[in-house]
Design an enzyme around this catalytic site. Structure first.
Site, PDB file in Angstrom:
ATOM      1  N   HIS A   1      54.828  51.585  48.776  1.00 56.00           N
ATOM      2  CA  HIS A   1      53.961  50.477  48.906  1.00 56.00           C
ATOM      3  C   HIS A   1      53.923  50.304  50.305  1.00 56.00           C
ATOM      4  CE1 HIS A   1      54.166  48.956  44.841  1.00 56.00           C
ATOM      5  NE2 HIS A   1      52.994  49.632  44.888  1.00 56.00           N
ATOM      6  N   ASP A  44      28.698  46.918  37.856  1.00 51.39           N
ATOM      7  CA  ASP A  44      28.487  46.573  36.278  1.00 51.39           C
ATOM      8  C   ASP A  44      27.097  47.076  35.850  1.00 51.39           C
ATOM      9  OD1 ASP A  44      30.529  45.405  34.972  1.00 51.39           O
ATOM     10  OD2 ASP A  44      30.249  43.733  36.304  1.00 51.39           O
ATOM     11  N   GLU A  50      23.065  42.401  37.359  1.00 49.72           N
ATOM     12  CA  GLU A  50      24.119  43.354  37.011  1.00 49.72           C
ATOM     13  C   GLU A  50      24.304  43.851  35.516  1.00 49.72           C
ATOM     14  OE1 GLU A  50      28.104  42.025  37.853  1.00 49.72           O
ATOM     15  OE2 GLU A  50      27.738  40.212  36.863  1.00 49.72           O
TER      16      GLU A  50
END
Ligand code: PEP
Ligand code: MG
Length: 839
Positions: free
Chosen positions: A457, A718, A694
């Site tokens: 991380h 999308d 979309e």
């Protein structure tokens, strides 16, 4: 399943645990059991077994039975304060005992005078493995009488047989290339914890309860592994299906993505060669010159003996609570990358297995700090032992959390800023995420770690803010003296120690040239964006939090083209009310200092469930209640959101964007609702309303929708998934889900034409707008506003300033005629240089 009878360790009155005058016992924080109000003064072993621990003040003893059950006998309440006075031990830790053996004698009269209470909890502390089947309470018992009957947790034989008969299981293949590491494990644990029943995950010949992210990670599941998820009954089957969906929703290998940092096993980097040229693994690319600054972090000393079970348990709860609260506050304002990391840490604070292990150790008389450290280190060791470098990298996160809880336990102030000299190249064995965020970013030149890994991380955080970082460079790093001149070249993966003047000068020149280019891009980024032939193109930012808004403005954002309001609604118990929403939108509007703010109404449902909105289970969530459909299904939620948006000042700065529109009726209903609210609030200014394009349906009827809205914003993420019928999260299809597919380009072209015909602004907020290769085509198709990830704004503005609309238009026509996304990409690569005018 064999039962075990525990005999009463004391003579006295037996009562239910709920009657304990201490919440830690009454609320069963340490496990289930009974209370004995003693009349005798001898504590006897309740079963054959071994004494596993004795509190330093001798008031509590734990015995482990042969079947593994651990029984804590805690004489009196707050008796730790007596510091051993009035207790006489007859055994030591490790003594093997038989049922009825004398463990302890105590001065009943003294305890009666000086302790809060004499009642003695008899507790089974490993309640995760054993359950109490029957208990004698509400009666007089003599020492040695049968008191509790316990059995291993699988339940009664009948219950177990039923569970076995109803057991359902499914094999699931984990495609995610990194396997089940911290973040996926946290995602699954989060889901499993909310279930009223248990799931089991079996992998690599071992099994884990996925309520614990740590337990799940310790199975060592790698990409390509097949796992079994098991549960019981129809609800179990539905839960397994959800786990399957979660696993499949993990990001998979995506060759189309930027080349990942080179990955080699930790420690496998450098055969020790020239100590003035240390090689490491590249975690974040760049070039830095600076002076060595060795970051040492002293181990926090902890005391092993506890000051009483009740006290230590309460302390652990307090410290975890403090850390949880701090992390939640940080997560609220963090940028996306940091947020994910903080969320994984939050999962660890409440990890079922870690907390249970710490509580067991506290029950055995240890201090909260000692118990927490031991629980974390045991899990960390188990993870390291898997030998998987990616999982081993997650150990950093666990150890980071260990420290944060210890700091809270010891009442220290969490470090918010670590002082470092100017142009410091931080050298350390390893770095924890919380340390990284405490470094003064203005003085930080680079980082070189002896250990660590490129996907830890800290590496992700460093890459997100562009700090050159080298990891796994080996112990030579630790021998460098503070103040030594260094060149950290993380393009080449080398730390040059004590370079000569010539090398330093050459590195300075390279850095200066790079900085000049980037700073030219950055300062030009504050200008309004125009093409080389003068066409105004708005470059906006996609935002998800206040912190991102401030960053975006610094990067040259001319507004926000998409505020994803989901950030306000997720991970909470109930929806934010109107006041809270207004406050949060207003803060972002203020940070944009008058620039337009396009707020998208809640795009929730489907793959983004929220607990307080019980959506029906759906076979195919991407095709179910999502976006505007969910809002119209729960209009009260939409009403509150619109009321908040309408009240943001100054009026007119905000516009509203509706997700997942498929027909004009949806827009009309929302418009009616907005008019109603405006009347209610006495607002006379109008609110601009846009539709996200979309779905293929909305692109096909863009001319109809254009009559109902003020602008379009194309969501290619999308639009691509629905046009190509490929799940946007599908790992195997990831490389083929390309928004430059000619089918998607043609829908974009149709939308742009409809917008132009009706004089409506056509924007794009989908991921394609952030792809520099695609930008000339998008301008050529007629788009005049791009809403993109903030960090790319300077580069895109510079690129646009070198394009002419005519060249873009003819390129767009050629792109529309291609037969595949690969062909479109080749065309763009071939023409990219000739397209740009010289500056
Ligand atoms: C999109 O679909 O392109 C879009 C911008 O919306 P989201 O990614 O939030 O679904
Ligand atoms: Mg979308």
């Amino acid at each position: 399943m064999s039962r075990l009878t525990l005999s009463s360790p004391l003579s006295g009155w037996s009562a239910p645990l709920d009657e304990a005058p201490d919440a830690v016992f009454a609320q069963r924080m340490l496990g289930d059991g009974v209370l004995i109000d003693p009349t005798g003064n001898e504590l006897l072993a309740p079963c054959d077994g071994e004494v596993v621990s004795i509190a330093a003040s001798h008031h509590a003893i734990a015995v482990r039975a042969a079947n593994g059950a651990e029984i804590l006998l805690h004489v009196g309440i707050d008796t730790v304060a007596l510091a051993g006075k009035g207790f006489e031990l007859h055994v030591a830790a490790g003594t093997k005992v038989r049922k009825g053996d004398r463990l302890l004698t105590f001065d009943l009269a003294l305890l009666a005078r000086e302790a809060t209470s004499l009642v003695t909890p008899v507790i089974v502390t490993n309640g995760d493995r054993f359950e109490i089947v029957s208990a004698q309470t509400g009666c007089e018992v003599a020492a040695g009488d049968a008191l509790l009957e316990i059995q291993p947790l699988a339940g009664t034989a009948a219950k177990q047989a039923k569970a076995e008969a109803e057991r359902v299981s499914e094999k699931i293949r984990v495609e995610h290339e990194h396997g089940i590491h911290a973040r996926p494990a946290a995602l699954i644990a989060n889901f499993a914890k909310a279930l009223p029943f248990d799931l089991e995950v079996i992998a690599n010949g071992r099994s884990a309860n996925p309520r614990s992210a740590v337990a799940l990670m310790s199975l060592g599941i790698r990409g390509g592994d097949e796992i079994v998820v098991a549960a019981s009954g129809a609800e179990g089957a539905a839960a397994i299906a959800e786990v399957r969906r979660l696993i499949h929703s993990l990001e998979g290998p995506n060759p189309a993505k930027a080349k990942p940092a080179e990955i080699r096993p930790i420690g496998a980097v450098s055969a020790p060669t020239d100590p003035s040229r240390i090689k490491g693994v590249i975690a974040s690319r760049g070039l830095a010159i600076g002076a060595a600054f060795y970051l040492r972090e002293a181990e926090i000393a902890v005391v092993e003996a506890g000051a009483g079970v009740a006290h230590e348990s309460a302390e652990l709860e307090r410290a975890r609570g403090e850390v949880r609260q701090r992390l939640q506050a940080l997560a609220k304002e963090a940028a996306a990358t940091a947020k994910e990391i903080i969320t994984a840490h939050l999962e660890f604070v409440d990890d079922w297995e870690l907390v249970a292990a710490a509580r067991r150790s506290i029950a055995h008389g240890k201090s909260a700090a000692f118990s927490w450290r031991r629980a974390v280190r045991d899990s960390a060791d188990a993870l390291k032992a898997l030998g998987d470098p990616r999982i081993a990298e997650r150990v950093d996160d666990l150890l980071d959390l260990e420290r944060q809880v210890l700091v809270a336990l010891l009442g220290q102030t969490p470090t918010t800023q670590i002082e470092i000299p100017d142009r410091a190249v931080i050298l350390a064995e390893d770095l924890k995420p919380s340390q990284f965020v405490s470094l003064d970013a203005r003085k930080l030149a680079g980082i070189c770690l002896a250990a660590g890994g490129p996907t830890s991380h800290v590496s992700i955080l460093a890459a997100a803010v562009g700090v050159p970082t080298l990891v796994a460079a080996g112990p030579a790093v630790l021998g460098i003296e503070d103040g030594t001149a260094l060149i950290l070249d993380t393009e080449q993966g080398v730390l040059r120690v004590a370079p000569d003047q010539g090398e330093l000068a050459s590195a300075e020149r390279t850095i200066a040239a790079r900085r000049q280019r980037q700073s030219a891009e950055r300062s030009a980024a504050q200008n309004l964006c125009r093409t080389a032939d003068g066409k105004r193109i708005e470059v906006f930012a996609n935002l998800g939090s206040l912190g991102e808004a401030t960053h975006a403005v610094a990067q040259g954002a001319e507004g926000c083209g998409l505020l994803r309001t989901e950030f306000l609604f997720l991970e909470r118990e109930q929806a934010p009310d109107e006041r809270e929403q207004l406050r949060r939108y207003q803060e972002i509007a203020d940070a944009l200092t008058g620039r337009p703010l396009i707020i998208r109404t809640l795009d929730i449902g489907g793959d983004k469930p929220i607990p307080y909105l019980p959506l029906p289970a759906e076979e195919n969530p991407a095709l179910g209640l999502r976006g505007i459909r969910t809002s119209l299904w729960q209009p009260d939620l939409l009403r509150v959101q619109l009321r908040a948006v309408l009240q943001v000042q100054p009026a007119g700065q905000c516009r509203v964007l509706l997700p997942m529109i498929t027909d004009v009726a949806e827009v009309r209903i929302v418009r009616k609702l907005i008019d109603e609210i405006r009347r209610e609030l006495g607002i006379t200014t109008t609110l601009q309303v846009g539709a996200m394009i979309e779905t293929p349906a909305s692109a096909a009827i863009a001319d109809q929708i254009a009559r109902e809205v003020d602008f379009f914003s194309i969501g290619t993420n999308d639009l691509t998934q629905y046009t190509l019928a490929m799940d946007r999260g599908h790992a195997d299809l990831a490389a083929r889900i390309d928004a430059l597919h000619p089918a998607v380009l043609r829908l974009i072209a149709m939308t742009a034409e409809a917008g132009a015909r009706h004089n409506r602004l056509v924007a794009m907020c989908g991921g394609l707008a952030s792809d520099p290769a695609a930008v000339p085509v998008l301008l050529g198709l007629g788009l005049t506003e791009l809403s993109v990830v903030p960090s790319i704004i300077p580069q895109l503005k510079h690129l646009i300033s070198r394009l002419t609309l005519d060249a873009c238009r003819s390129l767009a026509q050629r792109a529309l005629a291609q037969e595949s996304s690969e062909a479109v990409r080749s065309l763009l690569a071939e023409t990219s240089n000739e397209l740009k005018v010289a500056l």
